[in-house]
Design a protein around this motif. Sequence first.
Motif, PDB file in Angstrom:
ATOM      1  N   GLN A  40       4.675  15.564 -45.167  1.00 48.96           N
ATOM      2  CA  GLN A  40       5.838  16.288 -44.644  1.00 48.96           C
ATOM      3  C   GLN A  40       6.935  15.313 -44.219  1.00 48.96           C
ATOM      4  OE1 GLN A  40       3.732  18.536 -41.661  1.00 48.96           O
ATOM      5  NE2 GLN A  40       3.578  20.361 -42.971  1.00 48.96           N
ATOM      6  N   LEU A  41       6.558  14.235 -43.559  1.00 42.40           N
ATOM      7  CA  LEU A  41       7.539  13.231 -43.144  1.00 42.40           C
ATOM      8  C   LEU A  41       8.224  12.595 -44.351  1.00 42.40           C
ATOM      9  CD1 LEU A  41       5.917  11.221 -40.204  1.00 42.40           C
ATOM     10  CD2 LEU A  41       7.865  12.782 -40.108  1.00 42.40           C
ATOM     11  N   LYS A 101      -4.850  22.633 -50.397  1.00 42.25           N
ATOM     12  CA  LYS A 101      -3.907  22.437 -49.296  1.00 42.25           C
ATOM     13  C   LYS A 101      -2.907  21.344 -49.669  1.00 42.25           C
ATOM     14  CE  LYS A 101      -6.998  23.917 -45.598  1.00 42.25           C
ATOM     15  NZ  LYS A 101      -7.713  23.504 -44.376  1.00 42.25           N
ATOM     16  N   LEU A 102      -3.327  20.472 -50.589  1.00 38.57           N
ATOM     17  CA  LEU A 102      -2.467  19.480 -51.216  1.00 38.57           C
ATOM     18  C   LEU A 102      -2.761  19.521 -52.713  1.00 38.57           C
ATOM     19  CD1 LEU A 102      -2.809  16.405 -48.796  1.00 38.57           C
ATOM     20  CD2 LEU A 102      -1.015  18.147 -48.827  1.00 38.57           C
ATOM     21  N   LEU A 111       2.763  18.428 -51.420  1.00 41.07           N
ATOM     22  CA  LEU A 111       2.571  19.666 -50.674  1.00 41.07           C
ATOM     23  C   LEU A 111       2.661  20.779 -51.721  1.00 41.07           C
ATOM     24  CD1 LEU A 111       4.938  18.844 -47.706  1.00 41.07           C
ATOM     25  CD2 LEU A 111       2.442  19.032 -47.578  1.00 41.07           C
ATOM     26  N   PRO A 112       1.869  21.843 -51.613  1.00 40.00           N
ATOM     27  CA  PRO A 112       1.840  22.866 -52.665  1.00 40.00           C
ATOM     28  C   PRO A 112       3.210  23.456 -53.020  1.00 40.00           C
ATOM     29  CG  PRO A 112      -0.004  23.175 -51.189  1.00 40.00           C
ATOM     30  CD  PRO A 112       0.867  22.104 -50.575  1.00 40.00           C
ATOM     31  N   GLU A 118       8.933  21.721 -58.028  1.00 39.60           N
ATOM     32  CA  GLU A 118       9.195  20.727 -59.058  1.00 39.60           C
ATOM     33  C   GLU A 118       8.869  21.263 -60.451  1.00 39.60           C
ATOM     34  OE1 GLU A 118       7.554  16.353 -59.740  1.00 39.60           O
ATOM     35  OE2 GLU A 118       8.974  16.504 -58.069  1.00 39.60           O
ATOM     36  N   LEU A 119       7.784  22.016 -60.560  1.00 44.86           N
ATOM     37  CA  LEU A 119       7.436  22.622 -61.854  1.00 44.86           C
ATOM     38  C   LEU A 119       8.490  23.640 -62.282  1.00 44.86           C
ATOM     39  CD1 LEU A 119       3.570  23.121 -61.496  1.00 44.86           C
ATOM     40  CD2 LEU A 119       4.782  21.372 -62.820  1.00 44.86           C
ATOM     41  N   THR A 120       9.005  24.393 -61.323  1.00 48.90           N
ATOM     42  CA  THR A 120      10.044  25.384 -61.625  1.00 48.90           C
ATOM     43  C   THR A 120      11.307  24.707 -62.125  1.00 48.90           C
ATOM     44  OG1 THR A 120       9.159  26.926 -59.987  1.00 48.90           O
ATOM     45  CG2 THR A 120      11.461  27.235 -60.637  1.00 48.90           C
TER      46      THR A 120
END
Length: 194
Positions: A40-41, A101-102, A111-112, A118-120
């Motif tokens: 997240q960071l 979860k990852l 992160l999911p 990114e795939l979109t």
Amino acid sequence: QLCDTIWGVGFGRADKIALANGLPIDSVERLEAALIHTLQLSTLDGHTYLPREQLLQKGATLLQGATSRAQGVDEERLSLFAEQLYEELPQVLQNLTTQEKLINSEGAIYLPQLHRDELTVAEWVRVALQRRARSIDPARLERALTRWSSAEGVDLDPLQRQAVLRAARAPLYLLTGGPGTGKTTALKGLVYLL
């Protein structure tokens, strides 16, 4: 879980509360939270993922720092914990990816939601690149851009003019440049043309 459910409670504060309430420094939940928080960071630095080894290293560093500040942890326990981290964190990461979860995509840990995003975007780019360039008369575009430039009192430099004309015809165009290079001005010209 505290840092996921209450806004403003980050890993540091949640970890401090958890340790003060008896959570073992090597608990799986703590190690998982540190890896997730590390990812997240990384988004604050513009990353959508971290390479597996970098995530493990940064997560270990976060945990060691937080543990060294925890009350009641002596140097010997801290040293033992540091050694355990390098053995345990890879398995914790594996469990997080198994539970989704990852996401591990060829060693890139996401992160999911960022993986889906990114795939979109990749799919949008693929579809856009399959389209043919617009068949607009270049001379007509040039005249329209000159009219806009005159009406707005904007003097496009040759590179800006070239970028606008290319973008107007392309199925996909990435306009890049540092601060003050004229991206916004070029974009205004492009919007006028379209």
